[in-house]
Design an enzyme around this catalytic site. Structure first.
Site, PDB file in Angstrom:
ATOM      1  N   PRO A  82      35.737  37.315 -26.111  1.00  0.00           N
ATOM      2  CA  PRO A  82      35.353  36.833 -24.771  1.00  0.00           C
ATOM      3  C   PRO A  82      36.157  35.625 -24.303  1.00  0.00           C
ATOM      4  O   PRO A  82      35.631  34.531 -24.139  1.00  0.00           O
ATOM      5  CB  PRO A  82      33.880  36.480 -24.960  1.00  0.00           C
ATOM      6  CG  PRO A  82      33.809  36.012 -26.396  1.00  0.00           C
ATOM      7  CD  PRO A  82      34.820  36.836 -27.154  1.00  0.00           C
ATOM      8  N   CYS A  96      61.317  26.917  -5.264  1.00  0.00           N
ATOM      9  CA  CYS A  96      62.134  27.383  -4.140  1.00  0.00           C
ATOM     10  C   CYS A  96      61.975  28.874  -3.885  1.00  0.00           C
ATOM     11  O   CYS A  96      62.753  29.461  -3.129  1.00  0.00           O
ATOM     12  CB  CYS A  96      63.604  27.052  -4.410  1.00  0.00           C
ATOM     13  SG  CYS A  96      63.945  25.287  -4.478  1.00  0.00           S
TER      14      CYS A  96
END
Length: 428
Positions: free
Chosen positions: A287, A376
């Site tokens: 989990p 960018c």
């Protein structure tokens, strides 16, 4: 400059965890304060050190108390199923007696380094590098998964004493990330694989499955358990005596309040496991998201703003401006969860005009906005459309429920650093 902190010392008795505070140590610094106070103290420190290098970098606040609450919630609703955790909040969960699902040599080493016994580790990667198998053998990490005959030949060569777990293919069509595209033995191959293991004199001890990450249907767990029971029966007819069932992951975190919740999964999974498997079969789970999704909150600094419709075609100022905000963490960093985990993230205002706004609604006009990461690359968009008040460079946003598949998969593309993590413990 480091703020004075308290350190959490984890030294649990057999029935749980015991916590006390002690002077700061190099192991882990942990505040014992609400998340909002940790954020405010760090931002106050940034204001007082305004021109210090990199002082406005994005950072997380991780609440170990939330991890603890999730652990006790698990033990209450699924007491028979042992959580084996994907190693992120390793030291805390090791103290709670959790096991660890590791995918590589590095993860195994990380867990062993905090004192976890090899018997509490499962090497749950069905396709393993040969040198990693040799490393597992050297460290006595004997339990590992497979789903094909070629992997059996590899294990025979490098670790013939391993305890093998057959990962079967189950229906993960209702999950955001369908892991069955990559792993899992179709049921029609099971007999061949078990016979191959027997011919190679390898020790197969159980079955594992994974219903997919971000599962949206609690009944998928029950269906998978039925398939696993069939494989147990098939193996018994071939002379095997399986004693391990791994029910995988896909469990929703505490941030999920509607639709499929952990309570709904537990109501399906717990009873069917008890009905189909005797108590001498050990049942474990993986989990990862469940434990940490809601424990981590990320804050980012607004490094730039662009008004995307500053003027109209008639050169008149826009009456309803739209803003693009640029922040200093993004898709190549902590927000990789948007691509890899299909998460939808929601920005909230943490600091505006030097006013701390955590947990508050901003009583100002809201404008159509988008939020972009610092690289960018134009793919680096966190929110294509959201509503925010007019903010300025230097203000801060925060994002909740950022603990699953975020910083663990972050890169440093374009030279941007990974975000720092501050720890606190709100468990009472």
């Amino acid at each position: 400059m480091r703020t004075e902190l308290e350190t959490i010392i984890i030294n649990p008795p057999s029935n749980g965890a015991f916590f006390k505070t002690a002077p700061t140590s190099p192991d882990v610094d942990v505040y014992n304060r609400p998340i909002s106070e940790v954020f405010q103290q760090r931002l106050d420190a940034i204001t007082s050190q305004k021109w210090e290098s990199d002082q406005e970098n994005a950072f997380f606040v991780a609440d170990l108390g939330e991890v603890l609450r999730q652990h006790f919630r698990w033990k209450s609703l699924l007491p028979r199923i042992e959580p084996f955790y994907d190693p992120m909040v390793v030291q805390l969960l090791a103290s709670l007696g959790c096991g660890f699902d590791c995918a590589s040599k590095q993860e195994i080493q990380q867990v062993l380094d905090v004192g976890v016994e090899a018997s509490r580790i499962i090497y749950a990667n069905p396709c393993k590098q040969a040198s990693f198998i040799r490393y597992a053998a050297q460290q006595n990490v004997s339990r590992m998964t497979f789903d094909n005959a070629e992997e059996l030949l590899k294990i025979k060569k490098y670790y013939p004493e391993a305890e093998l777990v057959l990962r079967i293919l189950t229906d993960d069509s209702m999950s955001l990330c369908q892991l069955g595209l990559k792993f899992g033995a179709p049921l029609h191959t099971v007999q061949h694989l078990l016979q191959t293991a027997k011919d190679l004199d390898l020790n197969v001890v159980g079955v594992s499955f994974h219903v997919g990450s971000g599962c949206l249907d609690e009944n998928a767990f029950g269906d998978a358990v039925l398939l696993a029971r069939n494989v147990f029966d098939q193996a018994k007819c071939m002379g095997y005596d399986f004693k391990l069932l791994d029910v995988g992951g896909g469990f929703p975190g505490a941030d999920v309040k509607d639709g499929i919740t952990f309570e709904k999964v537990a109501a399906v999974l717990g009873p069917i496991v008890d009905r189909l498997f005797p108590t001498d079969v050990r049942v474990i789970a993986e989990p990862g998201r469940y434990y940490v999704a809601s424990a981590f909150t990320l804050t980012t600094n607004i490094i730039g703003r662009r008004t995307s419709n500053a003027v109209t075609e008639s050169s008149e100022p826009a009456t309803n401006p739209e803003y693009m905000y640029y922040v200093n963490d993004g898709m190549y960093g902590s927000f990789n969860c948007i691509i890899f985990d299909h998460q939808v993230v929601h920005p909230k205002v943490l600091l505006k005009d030097e006013l701390f706004m955590f947990g508050q609604d901003v009583p100002e006009a809201q404008y159509e906005s988008s939020v972009w990461g610092p690289t960018c690359d134009s793919i680096d968009c966190l929110n294509k459309s959201t509503r925010l008040p007019k903010l300025e460079p230097g203000d801060w946003l925060y994002y909740e429920n950022m603990g699953a598949y975020t910083i663990c998969a972050a890169s440093q593309f374009n030279g941007f650093r990974k975000s720092e993590v501050l720890y606190t413990n709100t468990f009472c």
